[in-house]
Design an enzyme around this catalytic site. Structure first.
Site, PDB file in Angstrom:
ATOM      1  N   ARG A  71      19.222 -21.955  -4.724  1.00  0.00           N
ATOM      2  CA  ARG A  71      19.931 -20.669  -4.779  1.00  0.00           C
ATOM      3  C   ARG A  71      21.105 -20.630  -3.808  1.00  0.00           C
ATOM      4  O   ARG A  71      21.592 -19.569  -3.464  1.00  0.00           O
ATOM      5  CB  ARG A  71      18.977 -19.533  -4.487  1.00  0.00           C
ATOM      6  N   ASP A 123      13.471 -30.380   4.601  1.00  0.00           N
ATOM      7  CA  ASP A 123      14.653 -29.884   3.879  1.00  0.00           C
ATOM      8  C   ASP A 123      15.290 -28.719   4.633  1.00  0.00           C
ATOM      9  O   ASP A 123      16.379 -28.284   4.274  1.00  0.00           O
ATOM     10  CB  ASP A 123      14.290 -29.449   2.455  1.00  0.00           C
TER      11      ASP A 123
HETATM   12  P1  AMP Z   1      12.991 -22.765   1.579  1.00  0.00           P
HETATM   13  O1  AMP Z   1      11.754 -23.351   2.160  1.00  0.00           O
HETATM   14  O2  AMP Z   1      13.015 -21.275   1.511  1.00  0.00           O
HETATM   15  O3  AMP Z   1      14.215 -23.277   2.267  1.00  0.00           O
HETATM   16  O4  AMP Z   1      13.086 -23.193   0.042  1.00  0.00           O
HETATM   17  C1  AMP Z   1      12.564 -24.397  -0.446  1.00  0.00           C
HETATM   18  C2  AMP Z   1      13.205 -24.761  -1.762  1.00  0.00           C
HETATM   19  O5  AMP Z   1      13.024 -23.715  -2.714  1.00  0.00           O
HETATM   20  C3  AMP Z   1      14.698 -24.999  -1.691  1.00  0.00           C
HETATM   21  O6  AMP Z   1      15.004 -26.033  -2.559  1.00  0.00           O
HETATM   22  C4  AMP Z   1      15.275 -23.695  -2.163  1.00  0.00           C
HETATM   23  O7  AMP Z   1      16.560 -23.844  -2.706  1.00  0.00           O
HETATM   24  C5  AMP Z   1      14.269 -23.276  -3.213  1.00  0.00           C
HETATM   25  N1  AMP Z   1      14.237 -21.816  -3.407  1.00  0.00           N
HETATM   26  C6  AMP Z   1      13.721 -20.880  -2.575  1.00  0.00           C
HETATM   27  N2  AMP Z   1      13.858 -19.655  -3.087  1.00  0.00           N
HETATM   28  C7  AMP Z   1      14.487 -19.795  -4.288  1.00  0.00           C
HETATM   29  C8  AMP Z   1      14.918 -18.899  -5.326  1.00  0.00           C
HETATM   30  N3  AMP Z   1      14.732 -17.590  -5.252  1.00  0.00           N
HETATM   31  N4  AMP Z   1      15.531 -19.442  -6.397  1.00  0.00           N
HETATM   32  C9  AMP Z   1      15.727 -20.763  -6.509  1.00  0.00           C
HETATM   33  N5  AMP Z   1      15.330 -21.651  -5.587  1.00  0.00           N
HETATM   34  C10 AMP Z   1      14.717 -21.184  -4.497  1.00  0.00           C
HETATM   35 MG    MG Z   2      15.510 -24.372   2.578  1.00  0.00          MG
END
Ligand code: AMP
Ligand code: MG
Length: 537
Positions: A117, A284
Protein backbone atom coordinates in the site's frame (compact mmCIF):
# COMPACT_ATOMS: atom_id res chain seq x y z
CA UNK A 1 7.44 25.96 -14.21
CA UNK A 2 6.92 28.94 -11.98
CA UNK A 3 9.76 31.36 -11.56
CA UNK A 4 12.25 31.23 -8.78
CA UNK A 5 14.84 33.92 -8.96
CA UNK A 6 17.91 32.30 -7.43
CA UNK A 7 18.90 28.66 -7.10
CA UNK A 8 18.09 28.62 -3.41
CA UNK A 9 14.68 30.25 -3.12
CA UNK A 10 11.86 27.83 -2.37
CA UNK A 11 9.61 26.56 -5.11
CA UNK A 12 6.24 28.20 -5.36
CA UNK A 13 4.75 25.38 -7.42
CA UNK A 14 4.97 21.60 -7.04
CA UNK A 15 5.92 21.31 -10.70
CA UNK A 16 9.27 22.87 -9.87
CA UNK A 17 10.39 19.75 -7.98
CA UNK A 18 13.32 18.11 -9.80
CA UNK A 19 12.86 14.36 -10.11
CA UNK A 20 15.79 12.15 -11.12
CA UNK A 21 14.06 8.80 -10.51
CA UNK A 22 17.33 6.99 -10.02
CA UNK A 23 15.77 3.84 -8.57
CA UNK A 24 13.72 2.97 -11.63
CA UNK A 25 16.37 4.06 -14.09
CA UNK A 26 19.17 2.05 -12.43
CA UNK A 27 17.45 -1.13 -11.32
CA UNK A 28 15.49 -3.79 -13.22
CA UNK A 29 11.71 -3.45 -13.09
CA UNK A 30 8.80 -5.82 -13.50
CA UNK A 31 8.05 -6.47 -17.20
CA UNK A 32 4.35 -6.93 -16.45
CA UNK A 33 2.44 -3.67 -16.18
CA UNK A 34 -0.99 -4.85 -15.00
CA UNK A 35 -2.06 -4.06 -11.44
CA UNK A 36 -2.80 -7.52 -10.08
CA UNK A 37 -1.05 -9.55 -7.39
CA UNK A 38 1.72 -11.85 -8.52
CA UNK A 39 5.17 -13.13 -7.68
CA UNK A 40 7.63 -10.67 -9.17
CA UNK A 41 11.04 -12.12 -10.01
CA UNK A 42 14.18 -10.58 -11.45
CA UNK A 43 12.96 -7.08 -10.57
CA UNK A 44 12.95 -4.58 -7.72
CA UNK A 45 9.79 -2.72 -8.52
CA UNK A 46 6.55 -2.65 -10.46
CA UNK A 47 5.26 0.50 -12.07
CA UNK A 48 1.86 1.29 -10.61
CA UNK A 49 -0.24 4.43 -10.32
CA UNK A 50 -2.01 5.54 -7.16
CA UNK A 51 -5.79 5.03 -7.11
CA UNK A 52 -7.98 8.13 -7.43
CA UNK A 53 -9.98 9.01 -4.31
CA UNK A 54 -13.34 10.70 -3.77
CA UNK A 55 -12.43 14.03 -2.14
CA UNK A 56 -8.83 14.69 -1.07
CA UNK A 57 -8.56 17.12 1.82
CA UNK A 58 -5.38 18.28 3.52
CA UNK A 59 -5.28 17.64 7.26
CA UNK A 60 -1.76 18.84 8.02
CA UNK A 61 1.72 19.14 6.62
CA UNK A 62 5.15 19.55 8.14
CA UNK A 63 6.65 22.86 7.10
CA UNK A 64 10.08 21.53 8.04
CA UNK A 65 9.84 18.60 5.65
CA UNK A 66 8.47 20.96 3.00
CA UNK A 67 11.62 23.00 3.51
CA UNK A 68 13.80 19.93 2.94
CA UNK A 69 12.11 19.60 -0.43
CA UNK A 70 12.42 23.35 -1.11
CA UNK A 71 8.65 23.74 -1.12
CA UNK A 72 7.32 27.13 -0.09
CA UNK A 73 4.19 27.64 2.03
CA UNK A 74 2.54 28.83 -1.17
CA UNK A 75 3.21 25.46 -2.83
CA UNK A 76 1.92 23.57 0.21
CA UNK A 77 -1.20 25.70 0.50
CA UNK A 78 -2.03 25.27 -3.18
CA UNK A 79 -5.06 23.24 -4.29
CA UNK A 80 -2.73 20.88 -6.08
CA UNK A 81 -0.96 19.85 -2.88
CA UNK A 82 -3.76 17.65 -1.48
CA UNK A 83 -4.37 16.21 -4.94
CA UNK A 84 -0.72 15.30 -5.54
CA UNK A 85 -0.06 13.94 -2.05
CA UNK A 86 -3.15 11.78 -2.03
CA UNK A 87 -2.18 10.34 -5.40
CA UNK A 88 -5.00 11.99 -7.36
CA UNK A 89 -2.70 13.99 -9.57
CA UNK A 90 0.77 13.12 -10.84
CA UNK A 91 3.43 15.68 -11.57
CA UNK A 92 4.88 15.44 -15.07
CA UNK A 93 8.19 13.86 -14.00
CA UNK A 94 6.86 11.35 -11.51
CA UNK A 95 7.26 7.65 -12.34
CA UNK A 96 5.29 5.92 -9.58
CA UNK A 97 6.25 2.43 -8.49
CA UNK A 98 5.86 -0.13 -5.72
CA UNK A 99 8.96 -1.87 -4.42
CA UNK A 100 9.45 -5.62 -4.33
CA UNK A 101 10.88 -7.07 -1.13
CA UNK A 102 10.53 -9.99 1.24
CA UNK A 103 11.05 -10.41 4.94
CA UNK A 104 11.04 -12.41 8.12
CA UNK A 105 7.80 -11.78 9.97
CA UNK A 106 7.82 -12.66 13.67
CA UNK A 107 10.89 -14.81 13.14
CA UNK A 108 9.62 -16.76 10.12
CA UNK A 109 10.58 -16.28 6.50
CA UNK A 110 7.47 -14.92 4.77
CA UNK A 111 8.68 -14.81 1.16
CA UNK A 112 7.65 -11.95 -1.12
CA UNK A 113 5.86 -9.06 0.59
CA UNK A 114 6.55 -5.76 -1.20
CA UNK A 115 4.86 -2.38 -1.01
CA UNK A 116 1.26 -3.49 -0.62
CA UNK A 117 0.00 0.00 0.00
CA UNK A 118 3.00 2.24 -0.46
CA UNK A 119 3.58 3.89 -3.80
CA UNK A 120 6.78 5.80 -4.46
CA UNK A 121 6.21 8.91 -6.51
CA UNK A 122 9.90 9.18 -7.38
CA UNK A 123 13.08 10.70 -6.04
CA UNK A 124 13.76 14.38 -6.07
CA UNK A 125 17.10 16.11 -5.73
CA UNK A 126 16.77 19.36 -3.83
CA UNK A 127 18.72 22.54 -4.44
CA UNK A 128 21.28 21.44 -1.84
CA UNK A 129 21.76 18.23 -3.92
CA UNK A 130 20.12 16.05 -1.29
CA UNK A 131 18.10 13.13 -2.56
CA UNK A 132 14.64 12.49 -1.14
CA UNK A 133 12.22 9.76 -2.09
CA UNK A 134 8.54 10.70 -1.83
CA UNK A 135 6.30 7.80 -0.91
CA UNK A 136 2.54 7.69 -0.41
CA UNK A 137 1.22 5.23 2.15
CA UNK A 138 -2.38 4.16 1.63
CA UNK A 139 -2.68 5.17 -2.02
CA UNK A 140 -4.32 2.01 -3.32
CA UNK A 141 -3.68 -1.47 -4.62
CA UNK A 142 -0.34 -2.57 -6.00
CA UNK A 143 0.93 -5.92 -7.33
CA UNK A 144 2.06 -6.57 -3.73
CA UNK A 145 -1.26 -5.96 -1.96
CA UNK A 146 -1.92 -9.70 -1.64
CA UNK A 147 -5.33 -10.08 0.01
CA UNK A 148 -5.47 -6.56 1.47
CA UNK A 149 -6.92 -3.30 0.11
CA UNK A 150 -3.87 -1.04 -0.31
CA UNK A 151 -5.44 1.61 1.91
CA UNK A 152 -4.76 3.24 5.27
CA UNK A 153 -7.14 4.82 7.75
CA UNK A 154 -6.96 8.23 9.41
CA UNK A 155 -6.22 6.68 12.83
CA UNK A 156 -3.01 4.97 11.74
CA UNK A 157 -2.04 7.82 9.39
CA UNK A 158 -2.22 10.41 12.20
CA UNK A 159 -0.02 8.09 14.23
CA UNK A 160 2.55 7.71 11.44
CA UNK A 161 2.54 11.40 10.53
CA UNK A 162 2.99 12.67 14.09
CA UNK A 163 5.41 10.03 15.27
CA UNK A 164 7.83 10.37 12.38
CA UNK A 165 8.11 14.08 13.01
CA UNK A 166 8.25 13.66 16.79
CA UNK A 167 11.05 11.10 16.49
CA UNK A 168 13.07 13.40 14.27
CA UNK A 169 12.91 16.18 16.82
CA UNK A 170 13.85 13.77 19.59
CA UNK A 171 17.04 13.12 17.65
CA UNK A 172 16.05 9.58 16.63
CA UNK A 173 16.91 8.57 13.04
CA UNK A 174 13.62 8.19 11.19
CA UNK A 175 11.79 8.51 7.92
CA UNK A 176 9.98 11.86 7.76
CA UNK A 177 6.40 12.77 6.90
CA UNK A 178 5.48 15.62 4.60
CA UNK A 179 1.72 15.49 4.70
CA UNK A 180 -1.47 13.90 5.91
CA UNK A 181 -4.44 13.98 3.56
CA UNK A 182 -7.97 12.58 3.96
CA UNK A 183 -9.01 10.66 0.86
CA UNK A 184 -12.75 11.20 1.21
CA UNK A 185 -13.28 7.42 1.02
CA UNK A 186 -14.35 5.09 3.80
CA UNK A 187 -12.22 2.05 4.61
CA UNK A 188 -13.37 -1.11 6.39
CA UNK A 189 -11.23 -2.19 9.35
CA UNK A 190 -11.56 -4.70 12.17
CA UNK A 191 -9.38 -2.98 14.77
CA UNK A 192 -9.14 -5.87 17.19
CA UNK A 193 -9.52 -8.66 14.65
CA UNK A 194 -12.54 -9.84 16.66
CA UNK A 195 -15.15 -9.94 13.92
CA UNK A 196 -16.41 -6.37 14.45
CA UNK A 197 -15.35 -4.44 11.36
CA UNK A 198 -16.47 -0.87 10.85
CA UNK A 199 -15.94 1.94 8.35
CA UNK A 200 -13.24 4.49 9.04
CA UNK A 201 -12.08 7.56 7.12
CA UNK A 202 -9.28 6.76 4.65
CA UNK A 203 -6.08 8.81 4.60
CA UNK A 204 -2.70 9.01 2.90
CA UNK A 205 0.61 10.04 4.43
CA UNK A 206 3.47 11.18 2.21
CA UNK A 207 6.62 9.75 3.72
CA UNK A 208 10.02 11.15 2.87
CA UNK A 209 13.43 9.47 3.20
CA UNK A 210 16.64 9.24 1.19
CA UNK A 211 15.74 5.59 0.55
CA UNK A 212 13.01 3.17 1.59
CA UNK A 213 15.13 0.05 1.01
CA UNK A 214 14.76 -2.53 3.74
CA UNK A 215 16.73 -5.57 4.89
CA UNK A 216 13.98 -7.55 3.13
CA UNK A 217 14.79 -5.89 -0.20
CA UNK A 218 18.12 -7.74 -0.16
CA UNK A 219 16.73 -10.92 1.37
CA UNK A 220 14.21 -11.65 -1.37
CA UNK A 221 16.61 -12.13 -4.33
CA UNK A 222 18.99 -14.06 -2.04
CA UNK A 223 16.17 -16.40 -0.98
CA UNK A 224 15.58 -17.13 -4.66
CA UNK A 225 19.26 -17.73 -5.33
CA UNK A 226 19.35 -14.72 -7.69
CA UNK A 227 22.82 -13.46 -6.79
CA UNK A 228 23.29 -11.27 -9.89
CA UNK A 229 20.12 -9.36 -8.96
CA UNK A 230 21.21 -9.08 -5.32
CA UNK A 231 24.63 -7.77 -6.40
CA UNK A 232 22.94 -5.10 -8.51
CA UNK A 233 21.08 -3.77 -5.48
CA UNK A 234 24.17 -3.91 -3.27
CA UNK A 235 26.12 -1.90 -5.84
CA UNK A 236 23.26 0.54 -6.35
CA UNK A 237 22.85 1.13 -2.62
CA UNK A 238 26.55 1.68 -2.02
CA UNK A 239 26.82 4.08 -4.94
CA UNK A 240 23.65 5.97 -4.05
CA UNK A 241 23.44 6.07 -0.28
CA UNK A 242 26.93 5.06 0.91
CA UNK A 243 29.24 6.71 -1.67
CA UNK A 244 31.82 7.49 1.03
CA UNK A 245 32.62 3.75 1.19
CA UNK A 246 34.12 3.84 -2.29
CA UNK A 247 33.31 1.83 -5.44
CA UNK A 248 31.30 -1.31 -4.71
CA UNK A 249 33.28 -4.54 -4.36
CA UNK A 250 33.45 -7.34 -1.79
CA UNK A 251 35.48 -5.17 0.52
CA UNK A 252 33.10 -2.22 0.41
CA UNK A 253 30.09 -4.53 0.76
CA UNK A 254 31.57 -5.75 4.06
CA UNK A 255 32.19 -2.16 5.14
CA UNK A 256 28.64 -1.36 4.13
CA UNK A 257 27.32 -4.15 6.36
CA UNK A 258 29.41 -2.76 9.21
CA UNK A 259 27.85 0.66 8.70
CA UNK A 260 24.30 -0.72 8.47
CA UNK A 261 25.01 -2.54 11.72
CA UNK A 262 26.31 0.61 13.42
CA UNK A 263 23.39 2.69 12.23
CA UNK A 264 20.91 0.08 13.37
CA UNK A 265 22.55 0.00 16.77
CA UNK A 266 22.43 3.79 17.06
CA UNK A 267 18.74 3.75 16.19
CA UNK A 268 17.87 1.12 18.78
CA UNK A 269 19.85 2.85 21.53
CA UNK A 270 17.83 5.99 20.83
CA UNK A 271 14.60 3.99 21.02
CA UNK A 272 15.65 2.71 24.44
CA UNK A 273 16.58 6.24 25.56
CA UNK A 274 13.19 7.74 24.75
CA UNK A 275 11.05 4.70 25.62
CA UNK A 276 9.90 3.88 22.10
CA UNK A 277 8.64 0.40 21.20
CA UNK A 278 8.45 -0.20 17.45
CA UNK A 279 6.05 -3.12 17.75
CA UNK A 280 6.80 -4.90 14.45
CA UNK A 281 10.55 -5.29 13.97
CA UNK A 282 10.17 -7.66 11.03
CA UNK A 283 13.06 -7.57 8.58
CA UNK A 284 10.83 -5.87 6.01
CA UNK A 285 10.45 -3.03 8.51
CA UNK A 286 14.19 -2.53 9.00
CA UNK A 287 15.58 0.38 7.00
CA UNK A 288 18.93 -0.09 5.31
CA UNK A 289 19.77 3.46 6.42
CA UNK A 290 19.11 2.72 10.10
CA UNK A 291 15.97 4.86 10.12
CA UNK A 292 12.89 4.10 12.15
CA UNK A 293 10.43 3.01 9.48
CA UNK A 294 6.84 1.77 9.26
CA UNK A 295 4.97 3.22 12.17
CA UNK A 296 2.29 0.64 12.90
CA UNK A 297 1.35 -0.62 16.36
CA UNK A 298 4.22 1.23 18.00
CA UNK A 299 3.95 2.67 21.50
CA UNK A 300 5.72 4.63 24.21
CA UNK A 301 6.57 3.24 27.59
CA UNK A 302 4.48 4.97 30.20
CA UNK A 303 5.25 2.94 33.30
CA UNK A 304 8.74 1.54 32.83
CA UNK A 305 8.19 -2.10 31.90
CA UNK A 306 10.82 -3.78 29.70
CA UNK A 307 8.34 -6.57 28.91
CA UNK A 308 5.72 -4.25 27.46
CA UNK A 309 4.64 -4.36 23.85
CA UNK A 310 1.83 -2.24 22.44
CA UNK A 311 1.17 -4.78 19.69
CA UNK A 312 -1.74 -7.07 20.61
CA UNK A 313 -0.87 -9.26 17.60
CA UNK A 314 2.39 -10.03 19.44
CA UNK A 315 0.98 -10.36 22.95
CA UNK A 316 1.60 -14.12 23.10
CA UNK A 317 5.34 -14.28 22.47
CA UNK A 318 6.11 -10.57 23.04
CA UNK A 319 8.92 -10.94 20.55
CA UNK A 320 9.02 -7.19 19.96
CA UNK A 321 8.76 -6.01 23.58
CA UNK A 322 10.71 -2.91 24.61
CA UNK A 323 13.56 -4.71 26.36
CA UNK A 324 14.05 -7.22 23.55
CA UNK A 325 14.55 -4.67 20.75
CA UNK A 326 18.37 -4.71 20.78
CA UNK A 327 18.44 -8.52 20.51
CA UNK A 328 15.93 -8.41 17.68
CA UNK A 329 17.97 -5.79 15.83
CA UNK A 330 20.93 -8.16 16.14
CA UNK A 331 18.86 -11.11 14.91
CA UNK A 332 17.70 -9.06 11.93
CA UNK A 333 21.29 -8.12 11.13
CA UNK A 334 22.20 -11.80 11.26
CA UNK A 335 19.57 -12.41 8.57
CA UNK A 336 21.10 -9.63 6.47
CA UNK A 337 24.56 -11.12 6.97
CA UNK A 338 23.29 -14.51 5.77
CA UNK A 339 21.84 -12.73 2.77
CA UNK A 340 25.11 -11.23 1.57
CA UNK A 341 27.34 -14.15 2.58
CA UNK A 342 26.99 -15.93 -0.79
CA UNK A 343 28.07 -12.73 -2.55
CA UNK A 344 31.14 -11.80 -0.50
CA UNK A 345 31.96 -15.25 0.98
CA UNK A 346 33.54 -13.70 4.04
CA UNK A 347 31.98 -15.51 6.98
CA UNK A 348 34.61 -14.35 9.43
CA UNK A 349 34.26 -10.72 8.43
CA UNK A 350 30.51 -10.84 8.89
CA UNK A 351 30.76 -12.68 12.20
CA UNK A 352 33.21 -10.13 13.48
CA UNK A 353 30.76 -7.31 12.75
CA UNK A 354 27.90 -9.16 14.41
CA UNK A 355 30.00 -9.75 17.52
CA UNK A 356 31.00 -6.11 17.51
CA UNK A 357 27.34 -5.13 17.54
CA UNK A 358 26.91 -7.02 20.81
CA UNK A 359 29.95 -5.50 22.49
CA UNK A 360 29.25 -2.01 21.16
CA UNK A 361 25.70 -2.33 22.40
CA UNK A 362 26.85 -2.93 25.98
CA UNK A 363 29.11 0.13 25.85
CA UNK A 364 26.65 2.46 24.15
CA UNK A 365 23.69 1.33 26.22
CA UNK A 366 25.59 2.05 29.43
CA UNK A 367 26.74 5.41 28.12
CA UNK A 368 23.17 6.28 27.19
CA UNK A 369 21.83 5.25 30.60
CA UNK A 370 24.53 7.29 32.32
CA UNK A 371 23.81 10.31 30.12
CA UNK A 372 20.18 10.09 31.22
CA UNK A 373 21.51 10.58 34.74
CA UNK A 374 23.83 13.42 33.78
CA UNK A 375 26.86 11.15 34.29
CA UNK A 376 29.68 10.18 31.99
CA UNK A 377 32.31 7.97 33.58
CA UNK A 378 31.87 4.23 32.98
CA UNK A 379 32.90 3.57 36.57
CA UNK A 380 31.79 0.21 38.05
CA UNK A 381 29.81 2.05 40.69
CA UNK A 382 27.98 3.99 37.99
CA UNK A 383 26.99 0.79 36.19
CA UNK A 384 25.64 -0.61 39.42
CA UNK A 385 23.73 2.60 39.97
CA UNK A 386 22.05 2.25 36.56
CA UNK A 387 21.10 -1.38 37.20
CA UNK A 388 19.64 -0.50 40.60
CA UNK A 389 17.64 2.36 39.16
CA UNK A 390 16.15 0.26 36.35
CA UNK A 391 15.09 -2.34 38.92
CA UNK A 392 13.47 0.39 41.00
CA UNK A 393 11.64 1.89 38.04
CA UNK A 394 10.17 -1.53 37.34
CA UNK A 395 9.32 -2.35 40.92
CA UNK A 396 6.38 0.06 41.13
CA UNK A 397 4.54 1.55 38.15
CA UNK A 398 6.73 4.58 37.47
CA UNK A 399 6.27 6.92 34.53
CA UNK A 400 9.63 6.62 32.78
CA UNK A 401 9.56 9.99 31.01
CA UNK A 402 8.52 11.96 34.06
CA UNK A 403 10.91 10.17 36.40
CA UNK A 404 13.99 11.47 34.59
CA UNK A 405 12.63 15.01 34.37
CA UNK A 406 11.80 14.97 38.10
CA UNK A 407 15.21 13.55 38.93
CA UNK A 408 16.80 16.39 36.96
CA UNK A 409 14.96 19.00 39.01
CA UNK A 410 15.52 17.32 42.40
CA UNK A 411 17.80 19.48 44.50
CA UNK A 412 20.59 17.09 45.53
CA UNK A 413 22.23 19.67 47.75
CA UNK A 414 19.29 19.65 50.09
CA UNK A 415 17.99 16.09 50.38
CA UNK A 416 15.49 14.78 52.87
CA UNK A 417 13.00 11.94 52.60
CA UNK A 418 9.88 14.06 52.85
CA UNK A 419 10.95 16.43 50.10
CA UNK A 420 11.94 13.53 47.84
CA UNK A 421 8.56 11.86 48.34
CA UNK A 422 6.67 15.05 47.59
CA UNK A 423 8.86 15.68 44.55
CA UNK A 424 8.23 12.28 42.94
CA UNK A 425 4.78 11.34 44.23
CA UNK A 426 2.78 12.38 41.17
CA UNK A 427 4.71 10.33 38.62
CA UNK A 428 3.54 6.92 39.84
CA UNK A 429 0.52 5.09 38.50
CA UNK A 430 -0.48 3.20 41.64
CA UNK A 431 -0.29 5.07 44.90
CA UNK A 432 -0.99 1.82 46.81
CA UNK A 433 2.41 0.49 45.72
CA UNK A 434 4.26 3.38 47.39
CA UNK A 435 5.12 1.63 50.63
CA UNK A 436 7.61 2.94 53.21
CA UNK A 437 9.98 0.21 52.02
CA UNK A 438 9.83 1.58 48.49
CA UNK A 439 10.51 5.14 49.60
CA UNK A 440 13.43 3.95 51.67
CA UNK A 441 14.93 2.24 48.62
CA UNK A 442 14.45 5.36 46.53
CA UNK A 443 16.09 7.49 49.23
CA UNK A 444 19.03 5.13 49.36
CA UNK A 445 19.39 5.21 45.61
CA UNK A 446 19.21 9.01 45.48
CA UNK A 447 21.93 9.23 48.13
CA UNK A 448 24.21 6.96 46.11
CA UNK A 449 23.42 8.99 43.03
CA UNK A 450 24.34 12.17 44.81
CA UNK A 451 27.69 10.66 45.82
CA UNK A 452 28.34 9.57 42.26
CA UNK A 453 27.58 13.07 40.96
CA UNK A 454 29.97 14.51 43.50
CA UNK A 455 32.68 11.99 42.63
CA UNK A 456 32.37 12.97 38.95
CA UNK A 457 32.37 16.66 39.77
CA UNK A 458 28.92 17.18 38.25
CA UNK A 459 27.87 20.73 39.10
CA UNK A 460 24.33 20.77 40.47
CA UNK A 461 23.31 23.69 38.24
CA UNK A 462 24.59 21.97 35.07
CA UNK A 463 23.08 18.60 35.87
CA UNK A 464 19.52 19.63 35.11
CA UNK A 465 20.33 21.09 31.70
CA UNK A 466 22.45 18.13 30.75
CA UNK A 467 19.75 15.66 31.74
CA UNK A 468 16.92 17.61 30.15
CA UNK A 469 18.80 17.62 26.86
CA UNK A 470 18.54 13.82 26.61
CA UNK A 471 15.36 13.12 28.59
CA UNK A 472 12.34 14.48 26.74
CA UNK A 473 9.40 16.07 28.51
CA UNK A 474 6.95 15.62 25.63
CA UNK A 475 6.64 12.28 23.87
CA UNK A 476 3.79 11.07 21.72
CA UNK A 477 2.11 9.20 24.53
CA UNK A 478 -0.28 6.58 23.23
CA UNK A 479 -3.31 8.29 24.73
CA UNK A 480 -2.32 11.75 23.42
CA UNK A 481 -2.25 10.40 19.87
CA UNK A 482 -5.64 8.76 20.48
CA UNK A 483 -7.22 11.99 21.78
CA UNK A 484 -5.98 13.82 18.65
CA UNK A 485 -7.33 10.97 16.48
CA UNK A 486 -10.77 11.05 18.14
CA UNK A 487 -10.98 14.78 17.39
CA UNK A 488 -9.68 14.40 13.85
CA UNK A 489 -12.31 11.74 13.14
CA UNK A 490 -14.87 14.43 14.04
CA UNK A 491 -13.27 16.84 11.55
CA UNK A 492 -11.32 18.82 14.17
CA UNK A 493 -7.60 18.75 13.31
CA UNK A 494 -6.49 21.10 16.08
CA UNK A 495 -5.19 18.22 18.22
CA UNK A 496 -2.95 17.02 15.38
CA UNK A 497 -1.62 20.55 14.78
CA UNK A 498 -0.95 21.11 18.47
CA UNK A 499 0.99 17.85 18.86
CA UNK A 500 2.92 18.46 15.65
CA UNK A 501 4.00 21.83 16.97
CA UNK A 502 4.76 20.93 20.61
CA UNK A 503 6.65 17.79 19.65
CA UNK A 504 9.05 19.91 17.62
CA UNK A 505 10.65 20.95 20.91
CA UNK A 506 10.35 17.86 23.07
CA UNK A 507 13.09 18.76 25.52
CA UNK A 508 11.90 22.28 26.35
CA UNK A 509 9.05 23.03 28.71
CA UNK A 510 6.45 25.04 26.80
CA UNK A 511 4.01 27.45 28.34
CA UNK A 512 0.41 26.26 28.49
CA UNK A 513 1.33 22.74 27.36
CA UNK A 514 1.31 20.91 30.70
CA UNK A 515 -1.66 18.85 29.44
CA UNK A 516 0.70 17.22 26.91
CA UNK A 517 3.32 16.34 29.52
CA UNK A 518 1.19 14.50 32.04
CA UNK A 519 1.20 10.81 32.80
CA UNK A 520 -1.42 8.58 31.23
CA UNK A 521 -4.86 9.17 32.78
CA UNK A 522 -6.66 6.19 34.32
CA UNK A 523 -9.29 6.00 31.58
CA UNK A 524 -6.55 5.23 29.06
CA UNK A 525 -5.05 2.30 30.96
CA UNK A 526 -6.91 -0.40 29.05
CA UNK A 527 -8.42 1.51 26.16
CA UNK A 528 -7.94 0.32 22.58
CA UNK A 529 -5.57 2.69 20.77
CA UNK A 530 -4.00 3.80 24.07
CA UNK A 531 -2.49 0.68 25.53
CA UNK A 532 -3.53 -1.87 22.95
CA UNK A 533 -2.85 -1.61 19.25
CA UNK A 534 -3.08 -4.14 16.49
CA UNK A 535 -1.56 -4.33 13.03
CA UNK A 536 -4.97 -3.30 11.63
CA UNK A 537 -4.24 0.05 10.07
P1 AMP B 1 3.63 -4.09 7.94
O1 AMP B 1 4.10 -5.13 8.89
O2 AMP B 1 2.47 -3.28 8.42
O3 AMP B 1 4.74 -3.19 7.51
O4 AMP B 1 3.05 -4.81 6.64
C1 AMP B 1 3.54 -6.03 6.17
C2 AMP B 1 3.19 -6.22 4.71
O5 AMP B 1 1.78 -6.14 4.52
C3 AMP B 1 3.79 -5.20 3.78
O6 AMP B 1 4.13 -5.84 2.60
C4 AMP B 1 2.67 -4.22 3.57
O7 AMP B 1 2.78 -3.53 2.35
C5 AMP B 1 1.46 -5.13 3.58
N1 AMP B 1 0.23 -4.44 3.99
C6 AMP B 1 -0.11 -4.01 5.23
N2 AMP B 1 -1.31 -3.43 5.22
C7 AMP B 1 -1.76 -3.46 3.94
C8 AMP B 1 -2.95 -3.03 3.27
N3 AMP B 1 -3.95 -2.43 3.90
N4 AMP B 1 -3.03 -3.25 1.94
C9 AMP B 1 -2.05 -3.86 1.26
N5 AMP B 1 -0.92 -4.31 1.84
C10 AMP B 1 -0.78 -4.12 3.15
MG1 MG C 1 6.09 -2.70 6.56
Amino acid sequence: MSEHASGTSPYTALDDLEFDNRFVSNLPGDKEQGNYCRPVEGAYYSLVKPTATAAPKLVAYSDQVAELLDLSAQACDSDDFAKVFSGNQLLADMIPFAMCYGGHQFGNWAGQLGDGRAINLGEIVNQGKQRWTLQLKGAGLTPYSRNADGLAVLRSSVREFLCSEAMHHLGVPTTRALSLVLTGDQVMRDVLYDGNPSLEPGAVVCRVAPSFLRFGSFQLPASRGDLPLLSKLLHYTIETDFPHLGPPNNDTILKWFAEVSERTLTMVIHWMRVGFVHGVMNTDNMSILGLTIDYGPYGWLENYDPDWTPNTTDSGGRRYRYGHQPQIAHWNLLQLANTILPVIEDKEGLEFILKKFATDFEIQYQAMQLAKLGLESQHDGAQFLVAELLALLKQVETDMTLFYRQLASLDLSNLDSKTTQAHFKSIYYRQDELTPAYWLQLDQWVSKYKLRCEAEGVVEGDRKDKMNAVNPLYVLRNYLAQVAIDKAEQGDFSGVEELLSVLQNPYTEQEGKAHLAGKRPDWARDRVGCSMLSCSS
